[in-house]
Design a protein around this motif. Structure first.
Motif, PDB file in Angstrom:
ATOM      1  N   GLY A 193       0.796  -1.232   0.000  1.00 38.76           N
ATOM      2  CA  GLY A 193       0.000   0.000   0.000  1.00 38.76           C
ATOM      3  C   GLY A 193       0.819   1.268   0.000  1.00 38.76           C
ATOM      4  O   GLY A 193       0.364   2.313   0.466  1.00 38.76           O
ATOM      5  N   LEU A 194       2.037   1.217  -0.565  1.00 40.29           N
ATOM      6  CA  LEU A 194       2.939   2.374  -0.507  1.00 40.29           C
ATOM      7  C   LEU A 194       3.303   2.919  -1.888  1.00 40.29           C
ATOM      8  O   LEU A 194       3.809   4.036  -1.999  1.00 40.29           O
ATOM      9  N   TRP A 195       3.028   2.194  -2.935  1.00 42.63           N
ATOM     10  CA  TRP A 195       3.491   2.558  -4.269  1.00 42.63           C
ATOM     11  C   TRP A 195       3.041   3.953  -4.689  1.00 42.63           C
ATOM     12  O   TRP A 195       3.845   4.762  -5.169  1.00 42.63           O
ATOM     13  N   ASN A 196       1.779   4.280  -4.540  1.00 46.55           N
ATOM     14  CA  ASN A 196       1.261   5.571  -4.997  1.00 46.55           C
ATOM     15  C   ASN A 196       1.921   6.752  -4.291  1.00 46.55           C
ATOM     16  O   ASN A 196       2.017   7.844  -4.853  1.00 46.55           O
ATOM     17  N   GLU A 197       2.385   6.518  -3.079  1.00 45.79           N
ATOM     18  CA  GLU A 197       2.992   7.593  -2.294  1.00 45.79           C
ATOM     19  C   GLU A 197       4.468   7.796  -2.606  1.00 45.79           C
ATOM     20  O   GLU A 197       5.003   8.880  -2.366  1.00 45.79           O
ATOM     21  N   VAL A 198       5.143   6.774  -3.129  1.00 48.16           N
ATOM     22  CA  VAL A 198       6.609   6.868  -3.278  1.00 48.16           C
ATOM     23  C   VAL A 198       7.106   6.621  -4.698  1.00 48.16           C
ATOM     24  O   VAL A 198       8.309   6.708  -4.942  1.00 48.16           O
ATOM     25  N   GLN A 199       6.230   6.344  -5.651  1.00 51.64           N
ATOM     26  CA  GLN A 199       6.697   5.914  -6.975  1.00 51.64           C
ATOM     27  C   GLN A 199       7.565   6.954  -7.669  1.00 51.64           C
ATOM     28  O   GLN A 199       8.392   6.609  -8.509  1.00 51.64           O
ATOM     29  N   ARG A 200       7.413   8.228  -7.324  1.00 52.20           N
ATOM     30  CA  ARG A 200       8.212   9.283  -7.960  1.00 52.20           C
ATOM     31  C   ARG A 200       9.477   9.617  -7.169  1.00 52.20           C
ATOM     32  O   ARG A 200      10.221  10.515  -7.561  1.00 52.20           O
ATOM     33  N   ARG A 201       9.698   8.935  -6.078  1.00 51.20           N
ATOM     34  CA  ARG A 201      10.904   9.214  -5.279  1.00 51.20           C
ATOM     35  C   ARG A 201      11.556   7.933  -4.766  1.00 51.20           C
ATOM     36  O   ARG A 201      11.990   7.849  -3.621  1.00 51.20           O
ATOM     37  N   LEU A 202      11.641   6.946  -5.613  1.00 53.19           N
ATOM     38  CA  LEU A 202      12.210   5.664  -5.229  1.00 53.19           C
ATOM     39  C   LEU A 202      13.695   5.761  -4.895  1.00 53.19           C
ATOM     40  O   LEU A 202      14.227   4.906  -4.175  1.00 53.19           O
ATOM     41  N   ARG A 203      14.364   6.811  -5.426  1.00 59.65           N
ATOM     42  CA  ARG A 203      15.807   6.945  -5.188  1.00 59.65           C
ATOM     43  C   ARG A 203      16.131   7.852  -4.013  1.00 59.65           C
ATOM     44  O   ARG A 203      17.287   8.243  -3.829  1.00 59.65           O
ATOM     45  N   THR A 204      15.124   8.185  -3.208  1.00 57.19           N
ATOM     46  CA  THR A 204      15.366   8.967  -1.991  1.00 57.19           C
ATOM     47  C   THR A 204      15.511   8.027  -0.805  1.00 57.19           C
ATOM     48  O   THR A 204      15.051   6.876  -0.849  1.00 57.19           O
ATOM     49  N   PRO A 205      16.148   8.467   0.276  1.00 55.55           N
ATOM     50  CA  PRO A 205      16.410   7.571   1.410  1.00 55.55           C
ATOM     51  C   PRO A 205      15.129   7.038   2.046  1.00 55.55           C
ATOM     52  O   PRO A 205      14.172   7.787   2.277  1.00 55.55           O
ATOM     53  N   GLY A 206      15.130   5.757   2.368  1.00 54.75           N
ATOM     54  CA  GLY A 206      13.993   5.166   3.046  1.00 54.75           C
ATOM     55  C   GLY A 206      13.776   5.752   4.423  1.00 54.75           C
ATOM     56  O   GLY A 206      12.652   5.840   4.912  1.00 54.75           O
ATOM     57  N   GLY A 207      14.871   6.197   5.059  1.00 54.78           N
ATOM     58  CA  GLY A 207      14.760   6.773   6.390  1.00 54.78           C
ATOM     59  C   GLY A 207      14.102   8.135   6.417  1.00 54.78           C
ATOM     60  O   GLY A 207      13.775   8.645   7.494  1.00 54.78           O
ATOM     61  N   ALA A 208      13.886   8.744   5.243  1.00 52.29           N
ATOM     62  CA  ALA A 208      13.243  10.057   5.181  1.00 52.29           C
ATOM     63  C   ALA A 208      11.719   9.952   5.179  1.00 52.29           C
ATOM     64  O   ALA A 208      11.024  10.962   5.267  1.00 52.29           O
ATOM     65  N   LEU A 209      11.190   8.743   5.072  1.00 51.11           N
ATOM     66  CA  LEU A 209       9.745   8.552   5.082  1.00 51.11           C
ATOM     67  C   LEU A 209       9.184   8.744   6.485  1.00 51.11           C
ATOM     68  O   LEU A 209       9.904   8.685   7.479  1.00 51.11           O
ATOM     69  N   SER A 210       7.884   8.954   6.575  1.00 45.59           N
ATOM     70  CA  SER A 210       7.232   9.044   7.874  1.00 45.59           C
ATOM     71  C   SER A 210       7.261   7.680   8.550  1.00 45.59           C
ATOM     72  O   SER A 210       7.551   6.651   7.919  1.00 45.59           O
ATOM     73  N   GLY A 211       6.935   7.660   9.849  1.00 47.17           N
ATOM     74  CA  GLY A 211       6.979   6.402  10.583  1.00 47.17           C
ATOM     75  C   GLY A 211       6.072   5.341   9.988  1.00 47.17           C
ATOM     76  O   GLY A 211       6.471   4.183   9.831  1.00 47.17           O
ATOM     77  N   GLY A 212       4.846   5.722   9.636  1.00 49.69           N
ATOM     78  CA  GLY A 212       3.930   4.766   9.034  1.00 49.69           C
ATOM     79  C   GLY A 212       4.389   4.283   7.679  1.00 49.69           C
ATOM     80  O   GLY A 212       4.235   3.105   7.336  1.00 49.69           O
TER      81      GLY A 212
END
Length: 281
Positions: free
Chosen positions: A157-176
């Motif tokens: 359930g995360l693709w729509n939120e991150v598909q344009r920033r796949l090359r950014t750090p995973g640690g920069a995402l929100s906790g959820g």
């Protein structure tokens, strides 16, 4: 642990043809038979028998210190990683005992993934690399990484939120989002079972709702076992419940298990009723 017979060995075939994740028509179920556990001389679980139906969500509930998380770690052979830990009984994935001497722990963990209480993405890796790392850790080669990453993120359930920033750090995402990224990483190897140890305890209500939605979307594809102290969450996400309880100087054991509606609406044991209605714990 009992030895595997020929049929069980076939069922517990943990190899990957040509290095690819196995695609099965339906996930396998889990069953424990008379499982007891120790840390040194301290017995923490006593003869726990439970069937976790394939393609459904089983919630493990009970007060802190009754052995729920230990039991969860037993289900993918993490318990044995603790010095002094011991185990008796059987843990069956399909027909085969995952603790049979001929079964390697690393192979078990390809089919039985774990999501921890605190999101643990690899901070130095991008979102894409975090998901793809599941393949590397499992030793899976010869697959289309782009396809695996996209499918895993969609299932989480995360693709729509991150598909344009796949090359950014995973640690920069929100906790959820980080927690769903960890779910995607586990899903990359197409496990039969996904274990979740209080996956929402550190999240806000909005993120908790999204994780619960993800669990609901995955339930028919993967057998899910979740430890939770949130009774409302257990009632919302699970089809089956097991109530664990430990006494003073007594190891944890299952007081009662069954369909979630029965456990919450018509439990057979008064201790179960007291716990799910908030009278203790």
């Amino acid at each position: 642990m009992s030895a595997l017979n020929e049929t069980a060995s076939l069922d517990l075939d943990l190899t990957r043809e040509a290095g690819a994740p196995v695609r099965r028509d339906s996930p396998a179920g889990l069953e424990t038979r008379a499982v007891s556990a120790w840390f040194g001389d301290h017995k923490v679980l006593d003869r726990v028998s439970l069937t976790m139906a394939p393609g459904s969500v089983t919630a493990l509930i009970g007060p802190s210190g009754c052995g729920k998380s230990t039991y969860l770690r037993i289900l993918n052979r993490m318990h044995e990683m603790v010095r002094g830990a011991a185990l008796a009984g059987e843990v069956l994935l399909g027909e085969g005992d995952i603790y049979d001497p001929g079964v390697r722990p690393a192979e078990v963990r390809k089919r039985i993934g774990m999501v921890f209480q605190k999101p643990n993405p690899f901070p130095a890796m991008t979102i894409y690399e975090n998901v793809a790392s599941g393949l590397k850790l499992a030793g899976i080669k010869g697959v289309d990484k782009n396809e695996v990453v996209e499918n895993s993120l969609k299932r989480a359930g995360l693709w729509n939120e991150v598909q344009r920033r796949l090359r950014t750090p995973g640690g920069a995402l929100s906790g959820g989002q980080q927690q769903r990224l960890c779910i995607a990483r586990s899903l990359a190897v197409s496990p039969d079972v996904l274990l979740m140890d209080e996956p929402c305890s550190a999240l806000d209500p909005t993120s908790t709702r999204r994780i619960e939605e993800t669990i609901g979307e995955l339930a028919e594809q993967v057998t899910i076992v979740i430890v939770t102290h949130n009774m409302q969450q257990a009632a919302r996400v699970s089809q089956h419940c097991a109530f664990f309880l430990a006494g003073e100087d007594q190891p944890g054991r299952i007081v009662e298990s069954g369909p979630t509606t029965q456990i919450f609406e018509a439990p057979a044991d008064p201790r179960t009723a007291d716990y799910v209605h908030g009278h203790f714990g």
